[in-house]
Design an enzyme around this catalytic site. Structure first.
Site, short mmCIF file in Angstrom:
data_model
loop_
_atom_site.label_atom_id
_atom_site.label_comp_id
_atom_site.label_asym_id
_atom_site.label_seq_id
_atom_site.Cartn_x
_atom_site.Cartn_y
_atom_site.Cartn_z
N THR A 12 7.17 2.29 11.47
CA THR A 12 6.00 3.16 11.64
C THR A 12 5.49 3.54 10.25
O THR A 12 6.27 3.73 9.32
CB THR A 12 6.32 4.43 12.45
OG1 THR A 12 7.16 5.30 11.67
CG2 THR A 12 7.00 4.09 13.77
N GLY A 13 4.18 3.65 10.13
CA GLY A 13 3.59 4.01 8.84
C GLY A 13 3.86 2.94 7.81
O GLY A 13 4.40 3.22 6.73
N GLY A 14 3.45 1.73 8.11
CA GLY A 14 3.73 0.62 7.19
C GLY A 14 2.49 0.04 6.55
O GLY A 14 2.52 -1.11 6.07
N THR A 15 1.40 0.81 6.51
CA THR A 15 0.17 0.27 5.93
C THR A 15 0.07 0.52 4.44
O THR A 15 -0.86 0.04 3.80
CB THR A 15 -1.06 0.93 6.61
OG1 THR A 15 -0.93 2.34 6.49
CG2 THR A 15 -1.17 0.53 8.07
N SER A 16 1.02 1.26 3.89
CA SER A 16 0.89 1.69 2.50
C SER A 16 2.27 2.04 1.95
O SER A 16 3.20 2.30 2.72
CB SER A 16 -0.04 2.92 2.52
OG SER A 16 0.02 3.67 1.36
N ILE A 18 5.86 2.86 0.75
CA ILE A 18 7.24 2.47 1.10
C ILE A 18 7.27 1.61 2.37
O ILE A 18 7.98 0.61 2.44
CB ILE A 18 8.10 3.75 1.29
CG1 ILE A 18 8.28 4.46 -0.06
CG2 ILE A 18 9.45 3.41 1.92
CD1 ILE A 18 8.79 5.90 0.04
N GLY A 19 6.48 2.01 3.36
CA GLY A 19 6.46 1.26 4.63
C GLY A 19 5.94 -0.15 4.43
O GLY A 19 6.49 -1.12 4.95
N SER A 137 13.58 12.93 2.46
CA SER A 137 13.13 13.17 1.08
C SER A 137 14.17 14.05 0.41
O SER A 137 14.80 14.89 1.06
CB SER A 137 11.79 13.90 1.08
OG SER A 137 11.50 14.39 -0.22
N TYR A 150 6.55 20.78 4.40
CA TYR A 150 6.95 19.38 4.19
C TYR A 150 8.47 19.27 4.10
O TYR A 150 9.09 18.46 4.79
CB TYR A 150 6.30 18.83 2.92
CG TYR A 150 6.71 17.42 2.58
CD1 TYR A 150 6.29 16.35 3.38
CD2 TYR A 150 7.54 17.14 1.49
CE1 TYR A 150 6.68 15.04 3.08
CE2 TYR A 150 7.92 15.85 1.20
CZ TYR A 150 7.49 14.80 1.99
OH TYR A 150 7.88 13.51 1.71
N1 LIG Z 1 6.28 8.81 -2.34
C1 LIG Z 1 7.23 9.70 -2.47
O1 LIG Z 1 7.45 10.23 -3.57
C2 LIG Z 1 8.09 10.08 -1.30
C3 LIG Z 1 9.24 10.84 -1.55
C4 LIG Z 1 10.05 11.21 -0.50
C5 LIG Z 1 9.74 10.83 0.79
N2 LIG Z 1 8.60 10.10 1.01
C6 LIG Z 1 8.32 9.74 2.41
O2 LIG Z 1 8.15 8.35 2.49
C7 LIG Z 1 7.34 8.03 3.63
C8 LIG Z 1 6.27 7.05 3.19
O3 LIG Z 1 5.45 7.69 2.23
P1 LIG Z 1 4.74 6.90 1.04
O4 LIG Z 1 5.12 7.60 -0.21
O5 LIG Z 1 4.93 5.46 1.17
O6 LIG Z 1 3.23 7.36 1.31
P2 LIG Z 1 1.91 6.58 1.72
O7 LIG Z 1 1.67 5.45 0.79
O8 LIG Z 1 0.89 7.64 1.86
O9 LIG Z 1 2.28 5.96 3.12
C9 LIG Z 1 2.37 6.76 4.26
C10 LIG Z 1 2.36 5.86 5.46
O10 LIG Z 1 2.49 6.69 6.61
C11 LIG Z 1 1.44 6.38 7.47
N3 LIG Z 1 1.04 7.55 8.24
C12 LIG Z 1 0.74 8.79 7.83
N4 LIG Z 1 0.38 9.55 8.85
C13 LIG Z 1 0.45 8.76 9.96
C14 LIG Z 1 0.19 8.97 11.32
N5 LIG Z 1 -0.24 10.14 11.81
N6 LIG Z 1 0.37 7.93 12.18
C15 LIG Z 1 0.78 6.72 11.72
N7 LIG Z 1 1.02 6.46 10.43
C16 LIG Z 1 0.86 7.48 9.57
C17 LIG Z 1 0.29 5.89 6.62
O11 LIG Z 1 -0.51 5.02 7.41
P3 LIG Z 1 -2.04 5.27 7.80
O12 LIG Z 1 -2.71 5.89 6.63
O13 LIG Z 1 -2.51 3.89 8.14
O14 LIG Z 1 -1.99 6.16 8.99
C18 LIG Z 1 1.05 5.10 5.57
O15 LIG Z 1 1.31 3.79 6.02
C19 LIG Z 1 6.82 9.36 4.15
O16 LIG Z 1 7.58 9.76 5.26
C20 LIG Z 1 7.04 10.30 2.99
O17 LIG Z 1 7.18 11.63 3.40
C21 LIG Z 1 7.79 9.72 0.01
#
Ligand SMILES: NC(=O)c1ccc[n+]([C@@H]2O[C@H](COP(=O)([O-])OP(=O)(O)OC[C@H]3O[C@@H](n4cnc5c(N)ncnc54)[C@H](OP(=O)(O)O)[C@@H]3O)[C@@H](O)[C@H]2O)c1
Length: 248
Positions: A12-16, A18-19, A137, A150
């Site tokens: 889930t959430g793989g468009t950007s 980490i996913g 996180s 968060y």
């Molecule tokens: N980057 C960091 O520093 C960091 C650190 C700790 C934890 N994390 C966690 O890692 C995970 C991925 O984050 P990321 O950093 O890769 O951020 P990101 O690039 O913003 O990716 C977030 C992903 O989640 C999806 N998403 C968000 N809301 C959604 C919804 N309502 N329904 C379906 N998809 C949804 C987005 O897809 P759409 O936009 O297409 O909906 C996107 O694919 C998150 O759970 C975040 O809390 C990140």
């Protein structure tokens, strides 16, 4: 021979971020990958880049009907699920004093309520011996200003990992979390902080990372791959931190 040969994976959430890195990493290891997100353009790009071999499904992680439909579509296409990677999440930052109810509900619905009920809905569709993974996180273990909702949403997931690992052990389903430190993804541009605040935030974070840099999405996908694969066959109920040493 790939580490996930022939396995059905839903991310889930793989468009950007980490996913997205995980979609390509898991696919390279032989998995049949289905991916969700809300951004149709990004989903279309994944489908085009993989010649349609990755199943792309538009689904909001907070919408239980849409996640149920995504589970059904994945199983119809690839068979029962071996790896369920609940990665979708948002990070909205504000001091508790200024946190509106809407931000609280939105964060909890996407980061915790959605994944909780997605697991519930997925249980009949998971193979015995499957692996469930969450993205938590490091902030669920530390006090970070502006992280009231968060950080709590991630702490709730951390707790759920413990509960599920025990509840699902009779089916040999392993449940774990990957816990990233600061990772270079588009998430920071969506936090609601101004450029200036983000700059300050970035400097403050980096000064607390012994390795002295942000992590990259691939570095988290690698940990997720390990936890999802049979190499982690004795690992359940755990949270694996990848944070450049920040928590230490
Ligand atoms: N980057 C960091 O520093 C960091 C650190 C700790 C934890 N994390 C966690 O890692 C995970 C991925 O984050 P990321 O950093 O890769 O951020 P990101 O690039 O913003 O990716 C977030 C992903 O989640 C999806 N998403 C968000 N809301 C959604 C919804 N309502 N329904 C379906 N998809 C949804 C987005 O897809 P759409 O936009 O297409 O909906 C996107 O694919 C998150 O759970 C975040 O809390 C990140």
């Amino acid at each position: 021979m790939g580490r996930l040969n022939g396995k059905t994976v839903l991310i889930t959430g793989g468009t950007s971020g980490i996913g997205l890195a995980s979609v390509y990493r898991f696919k390279a290891e032989g998995a049949n990958v289905a991916v969700t997100g809300r951004n149709q353009e990004a989903l279309d790009k994944i489908a085009a880049d993989t010649g349609g071999t990755v199943l792309t499904i538009r689904a909001d992680a907070a919408n239980l009907k849409e996640t149920q439909a995504a589970l059904n579509k994945t199983v119809e296409t690839f068979g029962k699920i071996d790896v369920l990677f609940l990665n979708a999440g948002i990070a909205l930052f504000a001091p508790v004093e200024q946190t509106p109810l809407e931000m609280f509900d939105n964060t909890m619905n996407i980061n915790f309520r959605g994944p909780f009920y997605t697991v519930q809905a997925a249980l009949p569709q998971l193979n015995d011996g499957a692996s469930i993974l969450f993205t938590t996180s490091v902030v669920n273990e530390m006090g970070m200003p502006n992280g009231g909702v968060y950080s709590a949403s991630k702490a709730a997931l951390r707790s759920l990992v413990r509960t599920l690992s025990v509840e699902l052990a009779p089916r040999k389903i392993r449940v774990n979390a990957v816990s990233p430190g600061p990772i270079n993804t588009p998430i920071f541009g969506k936090t609601g902080l101004s450029e200036e605040q983000l700059d300050e935030f970035g400097k403050q974070i980096l000064s607390n990372v012994p390795l002295g840099r942000m992590g990259e999405s691939d570095e988290i996908a690698n940990v997720a791959l390990f936890l999802a694969s049979d190499e982690a066959s004795f690992v359940t109920g755990s949270e694996y931190t990848a944070d450049g040493g920040m928590l230490q």
